[in-house]
Design a protein around this motif. Structure first.
Motif, PDB file in Angstrom:
ATOM      1  N   THR A 237      -5.045  -8.692 -29.294  1.00  0.00           N
ATOM      2  CA  THR A 237      -4.277  -7.935 -30.273  1.00  0.00           C
ATOM      3  C   THR A 237      -4.494  -6.452 -30.042  1.00  0.00           C
ATOM      4  O   THR A 237      -4.463  -5.648 -30.938  1.00  0.00           O
ATOM      5  CB  THR A 237      -4.736  -8.279 -31.693  1.00  0.00           C
ATOM      6  OG1 THR A 237      -6.165  -8.132 -31.732  1.00  0.00           O
ATOM      7  CG2 THR A 237      -4.369  -9.683 -32.090  1.00  0.00           C
ATOM      8  N   SER A 238      -4.738  -6.125 -28.795  1.00  0.00           N
ATOM      9  CA  SER A 238      -5.167  -4.754 -28.519  1.00  0.00           C
ATOM     10  C   SER A 238      -4.015  -3.832 -28.146  1.00  0.00           C
ATOM     11  O   SER A 238      -4.232  -2.725 -27.736  1.00  0.00           O
ATOM     12  CB  SER A 238      -6.183  -4.763 -27.384  1.00  0.00           C
ATOM     13  OG  SER A 238      -5.623  -5.432 -26.285  1.00  0.00           O
ATOM     14  N   SER A 239      -2.790  -4.306 -28.311  1.00  0.00           N
ATOM     15  CA  SER A 239      -1.691  -3.500 -27.802  1.00  0.00           C
ATOM     16  C   SER A 239      -1.568  -2.148 -28.504  1.00  0.00           C
ATOM     17  O   SER A 239      -1.019  -1.215 -27.954  1.00  0.00           O
ATOM     18  CB  SER A 239      -0.381  -4.273 -27.925  1.00  0.00           C
ATOM     19  OG  SER A 239      -0.220  -4.636 -29.271  1.00  0.00           O
ATOM     20  N   SER A 240      -2.089  -2.068 -29.724  1.00  0.00           N
ATOM     21  CA  SER A 240      -1.947  -0.792 -30.414  1.00  0.00           C
ATOM     22  C   SER A 240      -3.075   0.186 -30.094  1.00  0.00           C
ATOM     23  O   SER A 240      -3.043   1.327 -30.494  1.00  0.00           O
ATOM     24  CB  SER A 240      -1.908  -1.049 -31.920  1.00  0.00           C
ATOM     25  OG  SER A 240      -3.126  -1.660 -32.299  1.00  0.00           O
TER      26      SER A 240
ATOM     27  N   PHE B  85      -9.189  -9.375 -23.901  1.00  0.00           N
ATOM     28  CA  PHE B  85      -8.270  -8.686 -22.988  1.00  0.00           C
ATOM     29  C   PHE B  85      -6.821  -9.040 -23.306  1.00  0.00           C
ATOM     30  O   PHE B  85      -6.536 -10.046 -23.946  1.00  0.00           O
ATOM     31  CB  PHE B  85      -8.607  -9.026 -21.533  1.00  0.00           C
ATOM     32  CG  PHE B  85      -8.492 -10.483 -21.185  1.00  0.00           C
ATOM     33  CD1 PHE B  85      -9.517 -11.366 -21.480  1.00  0.00           C
ATOM     34  CD2 PHE B  85      -7.361 -10.967 -20.542  1.00  0.00           C
ATOM     35  CE1 PHE B  85      -9.414 -12.713 -21.164  1.00  0.00           C
ATOM     36  CE2 PHE B  85      -7.253 -12.317 -20.208  1.00  0.00           C
ATOM     37  CZ  PHE B  85      -8.282 -13.185 -20.530  1.00  0.00           C
ATOM     38  N   HIS B  86      -5.944  -8.193 -22.841  1.00  0.00           N
ATOM     39  CA  HIS B  86      -4.518  -8.380 -23.104  1.00  0.00           C
ATOM     40  C   HIS B  86      -3.832  -8.913 -21.852  1.00  0.00           C
ATOM     41  O   HIS B  86      -4.193  -8.519 -20.743  1.00  0.00           O
ATOM     42  CB  HIS B  86      -3.911  -7.033 -23.510  1.00  0.00           C
ATOM     43  CG  HIS B  86      -2.506  -7.141 -24.009  1.00  0.00           C
ATOM     44  ND1 HIS B  86      -2.195  -7.652 -25.241  1.00  0.00           N
ATOM     45  CD2 HIS B  86      -1.328  -6.826 -23.437  1.00  0.00           C
ATOM     46  CE1 HIS B  86      -0.882  -7.634 -25.412  1.00  0.00           C
ATOM     47  NE2 HIS B  86      -0.321  -7.140 -24.324  1.00  0.00           N
TER      48      HIS B  86
ATOM     49  N   VAL C 122      -8.329  -3.499 -20.928  1.00  0.00           N
ATOM     50  CA  VAL C 122      -8.376  -4.566 -19.912  1.00  0.00           C
ATOM     51  C   VAL C 122      -7.056  -5.332 -20.008  1.00  0.00           C
ATOM     52  O   VAL C 122      -6.774  -5.982 -21.006  1.00  0.00           O
ATOM     53  CB  VAL C 122      -9.566  -5.525 -20.137  1.00  0.00           C
ATOM     54  CG1 VAL C 122      -9.581  -6.608 -19.057  1.00  0.00           C
ATOM     55  CG2 VAL C 122     -10.885  -4.755 -20.119  1.00  0.00           C
ATOM     56  N   LEU C 123      -6.262  -5.202 -18.956  1.00  0.00           N
ATOM     57  CA  LEU C 123      -4.894  -5.718 -18.989  1.00  0.00           C
ATOM     58  C   LEU C 123      -4.624  -6.542 -17.741  1.00  0.00           C
ATOM     59  O   LEU C 123      -4.843  -6.085 -16.617  1.00  0.00           O
ATOM     60  CB  LEU C 123      -3.923  -4.527 -19.053  1.00  0.00           C
ATOM     61  CG  LEU C 123      -2.436  -4.833 -18.976  1.00  0.00           C
ATOM     62  CD1 LEU C 123      -1.974  -5.624 -20.194  1.00  0.00           C
ATOM     63  CD2 LEU C 123      -1.643  -3.527 -18.876  1.00  0.00           C
ATOM     64  N   LEU C 124      -4.158  -7.762 -17.958  1.00  0.00           N
ATOM     65  CA  LEU C 124      -3.861  -8.646 -16.832  1.00  0.00           C
ATOM     66  C   LEU C 124      -2.368  -8.996 -16.829  1.00  0.00           C
ATOM     67  O   LEU C 124      -1.858  -9.563 -17.790  1.00  0.00           O
ATOM     68  CB  LEU C 124      -4.689  -9.933 -16.938  1.00  0.00           C
ATOM     69  CG  LEU C 124      -4.539 -10.925 -15.774  1.00  0.00           C
ATOM     70  CD1 LEU C 124      -5.209 -10.380 -14.507  1.00  0.00           C
ATOM     71  CD2 LEU C 124      -5.123 -12.286 -16.125  1.00  0.00           C
TER      72      LEU C 124
END
Lengths: 169, 148
Positions: free
Chosen positions: A27-30, A108-109, A78-80
């Motif tokens: 839920t880290s998109s913001s 991670f997102h 951290v984005l995959l």
């Protein structure tokens, strides 16, 4: 053998528990990168080809897809980019990448490139990298699943994730 | 008089070679494999090169050349100190093959200097097959798909 076995153990372990049991959906998109920005400059050498990620790269600076990718990369420490989701990876390499990240216990997102053809093609140009999955940590392109395995074994990836973790709090 | 060199036969190098040979024997070589091998040979003058067609691990027609793993051991990687820079060199050498409209759908890369490779063999480490398929993305023809 002794360096390989922890990974085999990990993969075996996670295979049996599936990708998602221990982790809630990202839920880290913001979130925005704060200290990550400075981390990126200090570890920039690791990318080897990181020059393609510069904001000043004029090539496709105006492309909306490029801008979307850029903001995803900036918003998620951290984005995959992967095929499928954490719940249902659609490719063995994406599955391996997920399992490695989950072993660090981080939120991670992920972006499912199969659900968005513009991102699927755009990320290849953005990273100058022909295959999926692709990992970004603190805005920096790290590589695909082979590189993640290599850096997992050497401990380098763990160090990067620790830095990113500090930025997530 | 002649004693079989058991110590050589049992060495990690020998067992790795046997493993490699068993891998290469089992897969018929096609034109894409041959092109990959030629390009990597030209680009890296490798001291050791494996081009493994792993397509049979996926749901694609028999004889497909879509999924590959390459093992490239070369002095040319001496100046490429990070994994990503070595992988970029290999990706660049095969850019037509891995392009979106190229024949190769998946490419797994193991790229290192002869010293690193030697260390790996001495530890008895082998380059295993790629992870199992998870269904794929539907962009390739299926094994039992009939095209009319």
């Amino acid at each position: 053998m002794n360096r390989m076995s922890p990974l085999l153990l990990l993969v075996g372990l996670l295979n049996s528990t599936s990708c998602t049991l221990a982790f809630s959906p990202a839920t880290s998109s913001s979130r925005t990168l704060q200290r990550c920005g400075s981390t990126t400059t200090t570890t920039g050498g690791v990318g080897g080809g990181g020059s393609t990620l510069r904001m000043s790269d004029a090539d496709e600076a105006s492309s909306p897809t490029r801008e979307r990718i850029q903001s995803l990369v900036e918003a998620n420490p951290v984005l995959l980019f992967m095929k499928g989701t954490k719940l249902f990876p659609q490719c063995g390499f994406s599955n391996t990448a997920c399992q490695i990240l989950q072993s660090y216990g981080i939120d991670f997102h992920t972006v499912d490139v199969l659900a968005d053809d513009e991102i699927r093609q755009g990320i290849k140009t953005f990273s100058q990298w022909p295959t999926i999955p692709q990992l970004y940590v603190c805005g920096e392109f790290i590589g695909g699943s082979d590189i993640m395995i290599e850096m997992y074994q050497s401990g380098e990836l763990g160090e990067m994730i620790e830095k990113a973790k500090a930025d997530m709090v | 008089m002649l004693v079989p060199p058991n110590n050589i036969l049992r060495s990690p190098l020998a067992s790795s070679l046997r493993f490699i040979m068993s891998m290469t024997k089992s897969v018929a070589r096609g034109p894409v494999s041959a092109t990959i091998e030629a390009k990597l040979t030209a680009a890296f003058s490798p001291t050791h090169l494996e081009v493994r067609n792993e397509s049979q691990m996926h749901n694609v027609p028999t004889g497909s050349e879509t999924h590959f793993k390459v093992v490239v051991v070369s002095e040319k990687f001496r100046d490429a100190r990070t994994p990503i820079s070595r992988h970029r060199l290999v990706n660049d050498a095969l850019k037509e093959e891995v392009a979106a409209d190229g024949p190769v759908h998946a490419l797994s890369i193991v790229a290192m200097t002869p010293e690193k490779w030697r260390e790996r063999l001495d530890k008895g480490e082998v380059v295993g097959p790629s992870p199992n398929c998870k269904g794929g993305d539907g962009s390739l023809p299926k094994k039992n798909e009939v095209t009319i």
